[in-house]
Design an enzyme around this catalytic site. Structure first.
Site, PDB file in Angstrom:
ATOM      1  N   GLY A 148       0.827  -1.207   0.000  1.00 38.06           N
ATOM      2  CA  GLY A 148       0.000   0.000   0.000  1.00 38.06           C
ATOM      3  C   GLY A 148       0.864   1.260   0.000  1.00 38.06           C
ATOM      4  O   GLY A 148       2.085   1.207   0.173  1.00 38.06           O
ATOM      5  N   CYS A 149       0.205   2.398  -0.175  1.00 39.69           N
ATOM      6  CA  CYS A 149       0.944   3.669  -0.305  1.00 39.69           C
ATOM      7  C   CYS A 149       1.604   4.071   1.016  1.00 39.69           C
ATOM      8  O   CYS A 149       2.826   4.233   1.089  1.00 39.69           O
ATOM      9  CB  CYS A 149       0.012   4.759  -0.826  1.00 39.69           C
ATOM     10  SG  CYS A 149      -1.585   4.847   0.031  1.00 39.69           S
ATOM     11  N   TYR A 150       0.813   4.215   2.078  1.00 36.94           N
ATOM     12  CA  TYR A 150       1.419   4.526   3.385  1.00 36.94           C
ATOM     13  C   TYR A 150       2.403   3.416   3.806  1.00 36.94           C
ATOM     14  O   TYR A 150       3.506   3.716   4.283  1.00 36.94           O
ATOM     15  CB  TYR A 150       0.343   4.614   4.468  1.00 36.94           C
ATOM     16  CG  TYR A 150      -0.505   5.863   4.521  1.00 36.94           C
ATOM     17  CD1 TYR A 150       0.063   7.120   4.686  1.00 36.94           C
ATOM     18  CD2 TYR A 150      -1.894   5.781   4.488  1.00 36.94           C
ATOM     19  CE1 TYR A 150      -0.727   8.267   4.797  1.00 36.94           C
ATOM     20  CE2 TYR A 150      -2.691   6.909   4.599  1.00 36.94           C
ATOM     21  CZ  TYR A 150      -2.107   8.147   4.748  1.00 36.94           C
ATOM     22  OH  TYR A 150      -2.893   9.266   4.863  1.00 36.94           O
ATOM     23  N   GLU A 318       7.083  10.251  -0.777  1.00 36.46           N
ATOM     24  CA  GLU A 318       6.881   9.490  -2.013  1.00 36.46           C
ATOM     25  C   GLU A 318       5.654  10.064  -2.708  1.00 36.46           C
ATOM     26  O   GLU A 318       4.853  10.779  -2.085  1.00 36.46           O
ATOM     27  CB  GLU A 318       6.645   8.000  -1.710  1.00 36.46           C
ATOM     28  CG  GLU A 318       5.313   7.783  -1.012  1.00 36.46           C
ATOM     29  CD  GLU A 318       4.961   6.330  -0.723  1.00 36.46           C
ATOM     30  OE1 GLU A 318       5.847   5.491  -0.571  1.00 36.46           O
ATOM     31  OE2 GLU A 318       3.737   6.054  -0.626  1.00 36.46           O
TER      32      GLU A 318
END
Ligand code: NAP
Length: 352
Positions: A148-150, A318
């Protein structure tokens, strides 16, 4: 050429996959699905792709995904796991941007996502898509559940402190008391209409959410345990919504142990990531900005030790749609097909 299918081509991660794959020298995009926009040309919906992608959206049922070499699922959770078995049987590799193949414990998956897992046997062989940690396994995988992103920002921010190869087996930090204060832009919530991400609600505003428990918490804890090689991990994870379109900024706080007090952390991070094409350890004292990675697959880290005390502060940025999603997906695809990992991913961030 690698024949690629994308399920969910109208969402934010879907169009980001199109942007990246249209510039990839070894890829032919074969099919792009949308249930709501089937029949519409991609360039009509996304003029940024005019002259670059000459395809129409097709419904998932008509997309002939079995004829692809790999299919990306840029869809809500539950969609990839319903189709993975059929695709694998046809020899197609699967890359899921959602959570279907991230959590190894099916009871945890049900608890956080509110549905039974449709194919535990495929989940068992699926590889977690975080190349800096899992590169060798991704090379051999048929199914990848992209990080996932986080979770990408938090795990890569903490990996040098937890990986036993870098710490020589010594605990440098108190792994039971880690704090992740993370912020995301609104594209992290996807393209669907929601009141919370309306311009009038989310611009000129800043708020935390999911403090009681966020779906990325079990994923991050699972990943940190795997990196550390033990289960003594405690994490407080507080996500925030910021008035950015793209970008994640995670500020990580850890307490050093006695053994960790004498370590040069700038050097530890630089050594750990010295061969990583997409991770940039910035010079000591830096404050990385989200715009320094906007549109690129890069992730930047800065390590601080305020007052030379016993607390380490790690700053990580990011682009949630690139290193946090579609770029990481292309990075994994490159590994799965034996290509240089950076193929099609050398874009420099947009500035300003
Ligand atoms: N946004 C981010 O920063 C980010 C980062 C990492 C991971 N992710 C994950 O990536 C996935 C996609 O996110 P997103 O932000 O791109 O979402 P999104 O903007 O809401 O797009 C979802 C896409 O999936 C399609 N879709 C929805 N339900 C479907 C179904 N049952 N079958 C087939 N297609 C379906 C939609 O198109 P149609 O309705 O027209 O079919 C749309 O193209 C999510 O699981 C998300 O959690 C997102």
């Amino acid at each position: 050429m690698i024949k690629v299918g994308i399920v969910g081509g109208t969402g934010y991660t879907g169009v980001e996959l199109l942007r990246l794959l249209a510039q990839h020298p070894e890829v032919k995009i074969q099919a792009i699905t949308s249930r709501t926009e089937a029949g519409m040309s991609v360039a009509e919906m996304f003029p940024s792709l005019r002259g670059r992608i000459d395809l129409k959206f097709t419904s998932p049922a008509e997309a002939k995904l079995q004829e692809c070499d790999v299919v990306f699922f840029a869809t809500p959770h539950g969609v990839a796991m319903a189709q993975a078995k059929e695709l694998l049987a046809a020899g197609v590799k699967v890359l899921d941007l959602a959570a279907d193949f991230r959590l190894k414990d099916t009871a945890e998956f049900t608890k956080w996502y509110g549905m039974e897992h449709a194919c535990p046997e495929i989940l068992a062989e699926a590889v977690y898509g975080l190349p800096e940690i899992n590169r060798e396994a991704i090379k051999k995988a048929r199914v990848v559940g992209l990080a996932g992103c986080y979770p990408t920002s938090v795990q890569l921010g903490l990996a040098p402190l937890l990986a036993s190869a870098s710490t020589g087996g010594k605990a440098l930090i108190d792994g039971t008391h880690i704090i992740s204060d993370s912020k995301s832009g609104t594209s992290g919530a996807g393209r669907k209409a929601e009141i919370g991400t309306l311009h009038a609600e989310s611009s000129d505003n800043f708020k935390a959410y999911g403090v009681k428990g966020h779906r990325h918490l079990p994923e991050i804890v699972q990943g940190l345990k795997a990196i550390a090689g033990h289960d003594q991990i405690g994490l407080t994870f507080v996500p925030h919504l910021t008035p950015l379109v793209r970008g994640i900024h995670s500020t990580l706080y850890v307490r050093l142990t006695e053994a960790g007090l004498g370590v040069d952390y700038q050097k530890l991070y630089e050594d750990f990531y010295q061969n990583e094409p997409f991770v940039d350890v910035m010079p000591a004292g830096s404050h990385p900005e989200t715009r320094s990675v906007r549109g690129s697959n890069g992730l930047r880290i800065a390590v601080h030790r305020p007052g030379n005390g016993d607390t380490l502060v790690i700053l990580v940025v990011e682009d949630n749609l690139v290193k946090g999603a579609s770029g990481q997906g292309v990075q994994c695809m490159n590994l799965m097909f034996g290509l240089p990992e950076t193929t099609g991913l050398t874009q420099i961030a947009l500035s300003p």
